[in-house]
Write an enzyme that holds these catalytic residues in place. Structure first.
Site, PDB file in Angstrom:
ATOM      1  N   HIS A  17       0.642  -1.176  -0.420  1.00 16.92           N
ATOM      2  CA  HIS A  17      -0.051  -0.682  -0.283  1.00 16.92           C
ATOM      3  C   HIS A  17       0.553   1.415  -0.041  1.00 16.92           C
ATOM      4  O   HIS A  17       0.717   1.908  -1.217  1.00 16.92           O
ATOM      5  CB  HIS A  17      -0.786   0.435   1.240  1.00 16.92           C
ATOM      6  CG  HIS A  17      -1.563  -0.839   1.513  1.00 16.92           C
ATOM      7  ND1 HIS A  17      -1.493  -1.519   2.660  1.00 16.92           N
ATOM      8  CD2 HIS A  17      -3.198  -1.180   0.859  1.00 16.92           C
ATOM      9  CE1 HIS A  17      -2.548  -2.650   2.320  1.00 16.92           C
ATOM     10  NE2 HIS A  17      -3.665  -2.041   1.464  1.00 16.92           N
ATOM     11  N   LYS A  41     -16.348  -7.609   4.939  1.00 14.31           N
ATOM     12  CA  LYS A  41     -14.786  -8.116   5.742  1.00 14.31           C
ATOM     13  C   LYS A  41     -14.847  -8.118   7.172  1.00 14.31           C
ATOM     14  O   LYS A  41     -16.279  -6.942   7.796  1.00 14.31           O
ATOM     15  CB  LYS A  41     -13.665  -7.277   4.511  1.00 14.31           C
ATOM     16  CG  LYS A  41     -13.161  -7.350   3.657  1.00 14.31           C
ATOM     17  CD  LYS A  41     -12.000  -6.782   3.232  1.00 14.31           C
ATOM     18  CE  LYS A  41     -11.749  -7.422   1.471  1.00 14.31           C
ATOM     19  NZ  LYS A  41     -10.075  -6.588   1.193  1.00 14.31           N
ATOM     20  N   ARG A  90      -2.305  -5.623  -8.369  1.00 13.43           N
ATOM     21  CA  ARG A  90      -0.878  -6.862  -8.140  1.00 13.43           C
ATOM     22  C   ARG A  90      -1.122  -7.266  -9.686  1.00 13.43           C
ATOM     23  O   ARG A  90       0.056  -6.997  -9.995  1.00 13.43           O
ATOM     24  CB  ARG A  90      -1.276  -7.335  -6.781  1.00 13.43           C
ATOM     25  CG  ARG A  90      -1.161  -6.841  -5.633  1.00 13.43           C
ATOM     26  CD  ARG A  90      -1.566  -7.215  -4.476  1.00 13.43           C
ATOM     27  NE  ARG A  90      -2.694  -7.334  -4.600  1.00 13.43           N
ATOM     28  CZ  ARG A  90      -3.239  -7.502  -3.318  1.00 13.43           C
ATOM     29  NH1 ARG A  90      -2.905  -7.617  -2.629  1.00 13.43           N
ATOM     30  NH2 ARG A  90      -4.441  -8.190  -4.048  1.00 13.43           N
ATOM     31  N   SER A 128      -3.246  -7.727   3.182  1.00 10.71           N
ATOM     32  CA  SER A 128      -3.344  -8.080   4.198  1.00 10.71           C
ATOM     33  C   SER A 128      -3.766  -8.547   5.090  1.00 10.71           C
ATOM     34  O   SER A 128      -3.367  -9.280   6.134  1.00 10.71           O
ATOM     35  CB  SER A 128      -4.101  -6.550   4.647  1.00 10.71           C
ATOM     36  OG  SER A 128      -3.948  -5.558   4.107  1.00 10.71           O
TER      37      SER A 128
HETATM   38  O1  PNS Z   1      -8.680  -2.759   1.052  1.00 12.51           O
HETATM   39  P1  PNS Z   1      -9.588  -3.226  -0.308  1.00 12.51           P
HETATM   40  O2  PNS Z   1     -10.607  -4.196   0.868  1.00 12.51           O
HETATM   41  O3  PNS Z   1     -10.107  -4.242  -1.415  1.00 12.51           O
HETATM   42  O4  PNS Z   1     -10.657  -2.125  -0.243  1.00 12.51           O
HETATM   43  C1  PNS Z   1     -12.055  -1.887  -0.732  1.00 12.51           C
HETATM   44  C2  PNS Z   1     -13.014  -0.282  -0.437  1.00 12.51           C
HETATM   45  C3  PNS Z   1     -12.483   0.468   0.723  1.00 12.51           C
HETATM   46  C4  PNS Z   1     -12.440   0.694  -1.901  1.00 12.51           C
HETATM   47  C5  PNS Z   1     -14.200  -0.560  -1.593  1.00 12.51           C
HETATM   48  O5  PNS Z   1     -15.023  -1.922  -0.710  1.00 12.51           O
HETATM   49  C6  PNS Z   1     -14.776   0.462  -1.959  1.00 12.51           C
HETATM   50  O6  PNS Z   1     -15.418   1.197  -2.589  1.00 12.51           O
HETATM   51  N1  PNS Z   1     -15.625   0.528  -0.555  1.00 12.51           N
HETATM   52  C7  PNS Z   1     -16.258   2.272  -0.506  1.00 12.51           C
HETATM   53  C8  PNS Z   1     -17.939   1.464  -0.466  1.00 12.51           C
HETATM   54  C9  PNS Z   1     -18.424   1.831  -2.037  1.00 12.51           C
HETATM   55  O7  PNS Z   1     -18.131   2.892  -2.607  1.00 12.51           O
HETATM   56  N2  PNS Z   1     -18.762   1.047  -2.425  1.00 12.51           N
HETATM   57  C10 PNS Z   1     -18.992   0.348  -4.026  1.00 12.51           C
HETATM   58  C11 PNS Z   1     -18.084   0.272  -4.908  1.00 12.51           C
HETATM   59  S1  PNS Z   1     -18.674   0.740  -6.790  1.00 12.51           S
END
Ligand code: PNS
Length: 160
Positions: A17, A41, A90, A128
């Protein structure tokens, strides 16, 4: 002013990150590192803990601000004047989910672009989830995470 958003669960933040954040900070005037609540999660760390780790790990990058949000990413991005969402990529395995999210975010807010930074080869295997698994099985992750994260992971392990 160009403002980039690096969103994620950051549970916890890893060197992978940090590499993406650092490279984004070299391109954009300001980078928001925002800890999102991801309902898909079950996190190990609370949002304040994840923010604290992200703050300490990015303390040497002057144009980074750490924040949190439990709402919709595009709403947050709009409210903070974000121009670009920056994600790390990645391997091919990341692509499908990231592609879907980028498409949906563009449907919801066409003015905000998503850009991807390809991860460095040495971070290709980092996640993570895998870091937490190694720690709880007694392995050493000190070369994969910033020192503050290593300390916090050990504390969680001792408290579990
Ligand atoms: O580190 P991660 O868990 O891969 O991050 C995922 C994250 C937080 C970027 C994604 O779940 C997200 O955008 N969450 C915010 C809620 C939202 O807008 N969801 C719709 C996405 S299309």
């Amino acid at each position: 002013m160009s403002i980039a958003l690096c969103p994620g669960s950051f549970d916890p933040i890893t060197n992978g990150h940090l590499d993406v954040i650092r490279r984004a900070a070299g391109i954009f005037d300001k980078v928001l590192v925002t800890v999102f609540h991801n309902p898909r999660k079950t996190p190990l760390f609370t949002i304040p803990e994840r923010m604290q780790m992200a703050r300490e790990a990015t303390a040497d990058i002057p144009n980074v601000e750490v924040d949190s949000c439990d709402g919709l990413l595009v709403e947050y991005a709009r409210s903070r004047g974000v121009n670009v969402i920056v994600k790390g990529l990645r391997a091919v395995s990341d692509f499908e989910t990231e592609f879907q999210m980028a498409q949906m975010n563009r449907e919801l807010e066409p003015s905000i672009e998503t850009m991807f930074i390809m991860t460095k080869t040495e971070n290709l295997f980092l996640s993570s989830r895998i870091i937490k698994e190694i720690v709880f099985l007694g392995g050493d992750v000190s070369r994969f995470v910033p020192p503050v994260v290593n300390t916090m992971l050990q504390k969680k392990k001792e408290g579990s």
